[in-house]
Design an enzyme around this catalytic site. Structure first.
Site, mmCIF file in Angstrom:
data_model
loop_
_atom_site.group_PDB
_atom_site.id
_atom_site.type_symbol
_atom_site.label_atom_id
_atom_site.label_comp_id
_atom_site.label_asym_id
_atom_site.label_seq_id
_atom_site.Cartn_x
_atom_site.Cartn_y
_atom_site.Cartn_z
ATOM 1 N N ASP A 183 6.575 23.624 21.820
ATOM 2 C CA ASP A 183 7.007 23.674 23.226
ATOM 3 C C ASP A 183 5.815 23.589 24.176
ATOM 4 O O ASP A 183 5.989 23.361 25.370
ATOM 5 C CB ASP A 183 7.759 24.987 23.502
ATOM 6 C CG ASP A 183 9.267 24.804 23.502
ATOM 7 O OD1 ASP A 183 9.721 23.670 23.748
ATOM 8 O OD2 ASP A 183 9.972 25.793 23.269
ATOM 9 N N LYS A 193 19.036 20.029 19.964
ATOM 10 C CA LYS A 193 17.713 19.913 19.335
ATOM 11 C C LYS A 193 17.880 19.646 17.844
ATOM 12 O O LYS A 193 17.181 18.810 17.267
ATOM 13 C CB LYS A 193 16.884 21.176 19.586
ATOM 14 C CG LYS A 193 16.386 21.247 21.026
ATOM 15 C CD LYS A 193 15.793 22.583 21.411
ATOM 16 C CE LYS A 193 15.503 22.599 22.920
ATOM 17 N NZ LYS A 193 15.057 23.885 23.430
ATOM 18 N N GLN A 218 14.145 29.677 21.374
ATOM 19 C CA GLN A 218 14.958 29.269 22.521
ATOM 20 C C GLN A 218 14.946 30.360 23.590
ATOM 21 O O GLN A 218 15.209 31.528 23.302
ATOM 22 C CB GLN A 218 16.404 28.978 22.056
ATOM 23 C CG GLN A 218 17.310 28.459 23.139
ATOM 24 C CD GLN A 218 16.853 27.119 23.721
ATOM 25 O OE1 GLN A 218 16.465 26.214 23.001
ATOM 26 N NE2 GLN A 218 16.880 27.002 25.038
#
Ligand code: NDP
Length: 277
Positions: free
Chosen positions: A119, A52, A96
């Site tokens: 997200d 990422k 995460q």
């Protein structure tokens, strides 16, 4: 003859478009910043986080890294999220997953401001998707829509069957296909006569989490098959939810694993970071 949809190529196209867009935005003094928070050092999570950050660097999104020790308490993590919510120079916050077991994942995801939830997991964004309002969309299903559109596959009026109803893949996938005017059916572990339903699909999305479960008996001739699954087989090789060898010859288009849906998730995360809501 079927076509293999090249997710690597399409994700690269998207990242290149975003890189140009981010450069133009910088010329106007607009910079995007993503804060990436990782708790503990789970090796798989570390790989995802590294990828990422690499994508941020390529596209031109500034990334801030919070690598917290495994024993970090929930209150401490929530404090960091509150701080990031307040910071005007931070546009996106990504925590995460999975988090260590002593931290309540749901509480943490709820603490992220919906305006920074790149997200697309926050209930406000999930709700916005379901009633057709703008908002962040979960990256993997958003990537599937891009794979279809950029391969010239029309969704409108098509029978779409989604195999799986998880909050991060199956449900948002169904909502997105509906938004594109597909006729959508969602199947899950309690679905009866599964093959009868999947064999109706013009577009079949497999997000079932079972290695190579979907064989040729699940698929209609000429269907488009999208494989979201990622697993390691007995030989430590990557495979999907679809048994590619037996299914591919029946399809018009199919995604491989690796190199199909996988690379799209990070590309769509970058799209969320650069384009915002
Ligand atoms: P989950 O395990 O959360 O969900 C699986 C879904 O499949 C559930 O809804 C379950 O039904 C359903 N299911 C399980 N077994 C069957 C069965 N025998 N028949 C019918 N339905 C069944 O998985 P995720 O949605 O998180 O992920 C799905 C796959 O996608 C995984 O392989 C995962 O690794 C992969 N993945 C890939 C990503 C990428 O970037 N490419 C990102 C995220 C996930 P029920 O609800 O009834 O239990």
């Amino acid at each position: 003859m079927y076509q293999v949809i090249d997710g690597k190529k399409i994700s690269q196209e998207i990242k290149d478009e975003l890189r140009e867009k981010a450069a133009r935005m910088r010329e106007q003094g607009i910079e995007r910043t993503l804060a990436v928070v990782q708790v503990g050092a789970d090796p798989a999570s570390s790989v995802y986080v590294r990828n990422k950050k690499k994508a941020c660097e390529y596209v031109g999104v500034r990334s801030l890294s919070y690598e917290l020790p495994e024993e970090t308490g929930e209150e401490k993590l929530l404090g960091i999220i509150r701080e990031l919510n307040e910071r005007e120079d931070v546009n996106g916050i990504l925590v995460q997953l999975p988090l260590p077991s002593h931290i309540n994942e749901e509480r943490v995801l709820l603490a992220i401001s919906p305006e920074k939830d790149v997200d697309g997991f926050h209930p406000v964004n999930v709700g916005n998707l379901s009633i057709g309002r703008p908002g962040y969309v979960s990256c993997t299903p958003a990537g599937v829509i891009q794979l279809l559109k950029r391969s010239g596959i029309s969704i409108q009026g098509k029978e779409c069957v989604v195999l799986g109803r998880s909050n991060i893949v199956g449900k948002p996938m169904a909502m997105l296909l509906l938004r594109e005017n597909g006729t959508v059916t969602v199947c899950h572990s309690r679905t009866e006569n599964l093959r009868e339903i999947t064999r109706r699909a013009d577009i079949l999305v497999a997000a079932v989490g079972k290695p190579r479960m979907v064989d040729e008996t699940y698929v209609k001739d000429g269907a488009v098959v999208i494989d979201v699954g990622i697993h390691r087989n007995e030989d430590n090789k990557l495979c999907g939810d679809v048994d590619f060898e037996s299914v591919a010859p029946k399809t018009s288009y199919i995604t491989p694993v690796p190199g199909g849906v996988g690379p799209m998730t990070i590309a769509m995360l970058m799209a969320n970071c650069v384009e915002g809501i």
